[in-house]
Write a protein that holds these residues in place. Structure first.
Motif, mmCIF file in Angstrom:
data_model
loop_
_atom_site.group_PDB
_atom_site.id
_atom_site.type_symbol
_atom_site.label_atom_id
_atom_site.label_comp_id
_atom_site.label_asym_id
_atom_site.label_seq_id
_atom_site.Cartn_x
_atom_site.Cartn_y
_atom_site.Cartn_z
ATOM 1 N N LEU A 247 0.844 -1.143 0.085
ATOM 2 C CA LEU A 247 -0.038 -0.143 -0.080
ATOM 3 C C LEU A 247 0.967 1.250 0.175
ATOM 4 O O LEU A 247 0.753 2.113 -0.817
ATOM 5 C CB LEU A 247 -0.907 0.085 1.241
ATOM 6 C CG LEU A 247 -1.851 1.081 1.506
ATOM 7 C CD1 LEU A 247 -3.158 0.832 0.258
ATOM 8 C CD2 LEU A 247 -2.502 1.114 2.858
ATOM 9 N N ALA A 248 1.822 1.321 0.867
ATOM 10 C CA ALA A 248 2.779 2.483 1.072
ATOM 11 C C ALA A 248 3.662 2.791 -0.242
ATOM 12 O O ALA A 248 3.640 3.782 -0.719
ATOM 13 C CB ALA A 248 3.756 2.334 2.218
ATOM 14 N N ALA A 249 3.840 1.638 -1.125
ATOM 15 C CA ALA A 249 4.738 1.473 -2.085
ATOM 16 C C ALA A 249 3.779 1.965 -3.296
ATOM 17 O O ALA A 249 4.263 2.808 -4.243
ATOM 18 C CB ALA A 249 5.445 0.178 -2.842
ATOM 19 N N THR A 250 2.561 1.592 -3.314
ATOM 20 C CA THR A 250 1.727 1.941 -4.508
ATOM 21 C C THR A 250 0.931 3.324 -4.353
ATOM 22 O O THR A 250 0.592 3.760 -5.281
ATOM 23 C CB THR A 250 0.757 0.845 -4.678
ATOM 24 O OG1 THR A 250 0.015 0.643 -3.636
ATOM 25 C CG2 THR A 250 1.124 -0.326 -5.155
ATOM 26 N N ARG A 251 0.951 3.881 -3.143
ATOM 27 C CA ARG A 251 0.058 4.991 -2.892
ATOM 28 C C ARG A 251 1.170 6.215 -2.731
ATOM 29 O O ARG A 251 0.796 7.331 -1.948
ATOM 30 C CB ARG A 251 -0.974 4.917 -1.904
ATOM 31 C CG ARG A 251 -1.838 3.639 -2.123
ATOM 32 C CD ARG A 251 -2.782 4.138 -3.230
ATOM 33 N NE ARG A 251 -3.716 5.147 -3.250
ATOM 34 C CZ ARG A 251 -5.109 5.097 -2.920
ATOM 35 N NH1 ARG A 251 -5.393 3.971 -2.644
ATOM 36 N NH2 ARG A 251 -5.665 6.249 -2.906
ATOM 37 N N THR A 252 2.645 6.226 -3.037
ATOM 38 C CA THR A 252 3.455 7.364 -2.849
ATOM 39 C C THR A 252 3.039 8.447 -3.483
ATOM 40 O O THR A 252 3.094 9.572 -2.828
ATOM 41 C CB THR A 252 4.671 6.864 -3.383
ATOM 42 O OG1 THR A 252 4.557 6.462 -4.792
ATOM 43 C CG2 THR A 252 5.498 5.896 -2.510
ATOM 44 N N GLN A 267 1.002 13.186 10.182
ATOM 45 C CA GLN A 267 -0.115 13.206 9.377
ATOM 46 C C GLN A 267 -0.231 12.268 8.271
ATOM 47 O O GLN A 267 -1.291 11.371 8.184
ATOM 48 C CB GLN A 267 -0.944 14.526 8.929
ATOM 49 C CG GLN A 267 -1.276 15.343 10.033
ATOM 50 C CD GLN A 267 -1.632 16.840 9.388
ATOM 51 O OE1 GLN A 267 -1.196 17.480 8.543
ATOM 52 N NE2 GLN A 267 -2.720 17.286 10.131
ATOM 53 N N VAL A 268 0.802 12.104 7.415
ATOM 54 C CA VAL A 268 0.786 11.193 6.427
ATOM 55 C C VAL A 268 0.899 9.849 6.819
ATOM 56 O O VAL A 268 0.154 8.920 6.204
ATOM 57 C CB VAL A 268 1.890 11.638 5.363
ATOM 58 C CG1 VAL A 268 2.041 10.568 4.332
ATOM 59 C CG2 VAL A 268 1.754 13.061 4.732
ATOM 60 N N SER A 269 1.824 9.690 7.827
ATOM 61 C CA SER A 269 1.952 8.410 8.255
ATOM 62 C C SER A 269 0.697 7.780 9.217
ATOM 63 O O SER A 269 0.444 6.812 8.898
ATOM 64 C CB SER A 269 3.236 8.191 9.076
ATOM 65 O OG SER A 269 2.983 8.570 10.515
ATOM 66 N N GLY A 342 6.069 0.439 10.115
ATOM 67 C CA GLY A 342 7.274 0.584 9.410
ATOM 68 C C GLY A 342 6.828 0.998 8.272
ATOM 69 O O GLY A 342 7.248 2.337 7.630
ATOM 70 N N PRO A 343 5.798 0.642 7.411
ATOM 71 C CA PRO A 343 5.604 1.107 6.051
ATOM 72 C C PRO A 343 4.979 2.425 6.046
ATOM 73 O O PRO A 343 5.235 3.181 5.097
ATOM 74 C CB PRO A 343 4.475 0.020 5.588
ATOM 75 C CG PRO A 343 4.582 -1.254 6.172
ATOM 76 C CD PRO A 343 5.099 -0.730 7.342
ATOM 77 N N ALA A 344 4.072 2.623 7.214
ATOM 78 C CA ALA A 344 3.568 4.221 7.316
ATOM 79 C C ALA A 344 4.676 5.190 7.433
ATOM 80 O O ALA A 344 4.556 6.222 6.828
ATOM 81 C CB ALA A 344 2.743 4.213 8.450
ATOM 82 N N ARG A 345 5.593 4.755 8.104
ATOM 83 C CA ARG A 345 6.961 5.823 8.460
ATOM 84 C C ARG A 345 7.575 6.068 7.004
ATOM 85 O O ARG A 345 7.827 7.042 6.570
ATOM 86 C CB ARG A 345 7.616 5.401 9.335
ATOM 87 C CG ARG A 345 7.923 6.004 10.609
ATOM 88 C CD ARG A 345 8.954 5.384 11.524
ATOM 89 N NE ARG A 345 10.271 5.789 11.027
ATOM 90 C CZ ARG A 345 10.995 6.960 11.627
ATOM 91 N NH1 ARG A 345 10.101 7.810 12.403
ATOM 92 N NH2 ARG A 345 12.043 7.340 11.390
ATOM 93 N N ALA A 348 5.776 8.335 4.825
ATOM 94 C CA ALA A 348 5.803 9.666 5.236
ATOM 95 C C ALA A 348 7.089 10.225 4.825
ATOM 96 O O ALA A 348 7.178 11.321 4.818
ATOM 97 C CB ALA A 348 5.366 9.715 6.733
ATOM 98 N N ARG A 349 8.039 9.531 4.901
ATOM 99 C CA ARG A 349 9.285 10.037 4.616
ATOM 100 C C ARG A 349 9.937 10.177 3.251
ATOM 101 O O ARG A 349 11.036 10.247 2.947
ATOM 102 C CB ARG A 349 10.427 9.317 5.483
ATOM 103 C CG ARG A 349 10.013 9.138 6.781
ATOM 104 C CD ARG A 349 10.600 10.273 7.712
ATOM 105 N NE ARG A 349 9.856 10.295 9.099
ATOM 106 C CZ ARG A 349 9.769 11.113 9.676
ATOM 107 N NH1 ARG A 349 10.365 12.350 9.497
ATOM 108 N NH2 ARG A 349 8.989 11.289 10.917
ATOM 109 N N GLY A 350 9.009 9.652 2.447
ATOM 110 C CA GLY A 350 9.330 9.582 0.822
ATOM 111 C C GLY A 350 9.812 10.850 0.412
ATOM 112 O O GLY A 350 9.238 11.896 0.716
ATOM 113 N N ASN A 351 10.504 10.991 -0.686
ATOM 114 C CA ASN A 351 10.833 12.223 -1.409
ATOM 115 C C ASN A 351 9.740 12.800 -2.106
ATOM 116 O O ASN A 351 9.496 12.090 -3.267
ATOM 117 C CB ASN A 351 12.195 12.053 -2.026
ATOM 118 C CG ASN A 351 12.742 13.282 -2.594
ATOM 119 O OD1 ASN A 351 11.969 14.210 -3.017
ATOM 120 N ND2 ASN A 351 13.994 13.361 -2.802
#
Lengths: 359, 256
Positions: A247-252, A267-269, A342-345, A348-351
């Motif tokens: 989910l975290a990977a596909t909804r970046t 908030q994002v995480s 972990g995935p939520a973090r 949220a930390r994605g560029n």
């Protein structure tokens, strides 16, 4: 993907609920039998001789709140002798005993059967013109029956009057009292009340203290089973971790848009954490419902029969304990949130700029 | 909330900003020493070929990316001096961002999408929804408030995205190819809304587009050339009542 995680978690939770219900069923059966057969409270004299009638202990105990019934007992050691064989035994005299009751273990050693005459030789003696002689009584064996569950030493049961005579107690005297309670789980509180009432001269022990080993074993069994079957939920939760990662990977892209709109990393995480938590909560809820329904159905229909002679039960009992259900729900929910963390973090930390350039 | 910026102070400023991507031999320098100021009232278009760094410049303006060299200030504050949380809060309050592909969240209705920035800022749901409906009315889409993005046309989606970008009344609008995915009729409508909103808020809009025809309609048009330098086409012509149509076709004059 989310469906697989949901189903995995639901099945894991259901398995845990059913196992605990099965264990609770058996344990509550064992506990029920234990509470039928052992006194809920045992009152013994402390640092003094036996109780005598004039003390009125029985009546005073009967007035304590929560006490259902009080029976005096006379305890002592004696020899059982028949046809030249003899064994030492713990003996207990009770008001409701109609004759002599032998434990199968004694009966086997002595080669004695129901109806045989036996000689009981007390450890106390009386003075005769020839000096002290042991007090003896001759009695017929009424029945041969196992001692109550949880009693380590087999005992011989006989009417309290006979026991009083054998152990040289004055009429109406007792070496202890056994109390049954309206609510056995309130044993500690009632024991405290009795200590306060009767003071230092008595020792009060609850049924949990009297059967400490068994009570501990039951509790340990519960913890071990919970820990073992929890592994199913833990493994099912890893499925959710994979889902959360996907989910975290596909909804970046969506995470990046939220950042652009002014969402803080926290908030994002929290959005992704909530998504994981939601699947976790749905899986937990469905699992609790499924497990509880199956356990209740199996218990009501008696679908799993047992040889009644062996277990004193016609079918496998299931019992749903609210505390168990709460613990399962807590474990499953906490684990769901933990694995989504972990995935939520990461989300949220994605560029954000990198994601937007690729989008 | 936001402290008032004096009329003469730049809403956005970039000083000697450079940004490149990749490592070693594959490294590409996209922006080299760009300096630019966006003042209150500016309606600025940036044109340039693909890869000239138009979007990168917008990302730097929005504090979504950091320059390798130089500094970007928003309303007098350097993005560099802010923590990720402070950046997010400042971005939400000061900047409205419009993308080429709207980027609406598919699970939310048009109204919920528009209300999102207010909800993220902590506004109550009822108040956020009420304001969202007002913004949808401004872009003439109130009747589609309960629709999901997949049921809206491209032009409608972009208008929803604009409503979302302006719901917190930001003073800066950053638009990345806002008309790029639209047919001319819808593009004209969207462009009108954007310029109207920017002017009305006494703020500024920076519109990145590859379409010079739309760019010319802005008061100021600058070209970002492939070498990464900003070239001023012209002119800060006084804004005309019709929307500041600017004669185009000027050759790029390097600023540096």
């Amino acid at each position: 993907m989310a469906l697989a995680a949901f189903l995995g978690l639901a099945l894991g939770v259901a398995a845990l609920v059913i196992s605990l219900a099965l264990l609770s069923g058996f344990q509550s059966h064992i506990r029920g039998r234990l509470l039928e057969e052992t006194p809920h409270l045992q009152i013994l004299p402390s640092g003094r001789g036996d109780f005598i009638l004039a003390e009125g202990i029985g009546e005073r105990l009967g007035r304590v709140a929560g006490v259902a019934s009080v029976s005096p007992v006379v305890r002592g050691r004696l020899w059982i002798s028949v046809r030249g064989q003899s064994v030492p035994a713990e003996a207990v005299g009770r008001e409701n005993a109609e004759g002599l009751r032998l434990d199968p273990q004694h009966a086997r050693t002595l080669g004695a059967y129901t109806g045989d005459e036996v000689l009981l030789v007390s450890s106390r003696s009386r003075l005769s013109p020839l000096g002290p002689v042991p007090i003896v009584a001759s009695m017929r064996i009424e029945e041969v029956l196992s001692s109550p569950a949880g009693r380590r030493i087999p005992e011989v049961v006989l009417p309290i009057r006979e026991a009083g005579r054998l152990f040289a107690l004055p009429a109406g005297g007792a070496s202890g009292y056994e109390v049954r309670l309206a609510d056995p789980s309130a044993s500690s509180r009632t024991a405290d009340a009795i200590r306060g009432l009767l003071g230092d001269g008595v020792r009060v022990r609850t049924w949990e203290e009297l059967n400490e080993a068994l009570v501990l074993a039951l509790r340990l069994e519960r913890i071990v089973l919970f820990a073992t079957v929890s592994l199913i939920v833990i493994v099912a939760g890893l499925n959710l971790a994979a889902t959360a990662a996907v989910l975290a990977a596909t909804r970046t892209g969506d995470a990046a848009v939220l950042s652009v709109l002014g969402a803080t990393p926290a908030q994002v995480s929290s959005v992704f954490l909530a998504a994981g938590g939601l699947v976790g909560a749905a899986g937990t809820g469905a699992g609790l419902f499924l497990g509880a329904s199956i356990a209740a159905l199996l218990d009501r229909t008696g679908a799993i029969p047992l040889p009644e002679r062996l277990f004193a039960l016609s079918h496998v009992p299931f019992r749903l304990d609210p505390v168990d259900l709460g613990a399962v729900a807590l474990l499953s929910l906490a684990w769901s949130v933990a694995v989504s963390w972990g995935p939520a973090r990461t989300a949220a930390r994605g560029n954000v700029a990198e994601v937007l350039r690729g989008a | 909330m936001e402290r008032e910026v004096p009329a003469t102070q730049a809403l956005l400023s970039a000083r000697g900003v450079s940004r490149g991507f990749g490592e070693g031999a594959t490294r590409v320098e996209v922006l080299c020493g760009i300096s630019l100021e966006v003042l209150p009232g500016d309606l600025l278009s940036i044109v340039g070929p693909s890869g000239s760094g138009k979007s990168t410049l917008l990302h730097l303006f929005a504090g979504l990316d950091d320059p390798d060299a130089g500094e970007v200030h928003v309303q007098g504050v350097s993005w560099k001096s802010l923590s990720p949380e402070e950046r997010a809060r400042r971005r939400g309050a000061a900047i409205g961002f419009v993308f080429q592909f709207h980027h609406l969240l598919p699970e939310l209705t048009a109204e919920e999408n528009v209300a999102l920035p207010l909800l993220l800022a902590g506004t109550g749901e009822a108040e956020a929804r009420r304001t969202a409906r007002e913004c949808l009315e401004r872009v003439d889409l109130l009747q589609r408030a309960a629709s999901f993005p997949r049921t809206l046309s491209g032009g409608e989606r972009q208008r929803v995205a604009i409503a979302r970008a302006v719901i917190r009344r930001p003073r800066i609008l950053l638009c990345d190819e806002p008309t790029g995915s639209l047919d001319p009729a819808h593009a004209a409508a969207v462009f009108e809304i954007l310029t109207g909103v920017a002017r009305e808020r006494a703020g500024a809009a920076v519109i990145v587009t590859h379409d010079r025809e739309w760019a010319k309609r802005c008061a100021t048009m600058k070209t970002l050339t492939a070498s990464g330098l900003i070239a001023v086409e012209d002119s800060r012509l006084p804004e005309s009542a019709e929307g500041g149509v600017v004669p185009g076709g000027a050759a790029g004059i390097p600023e540096h």
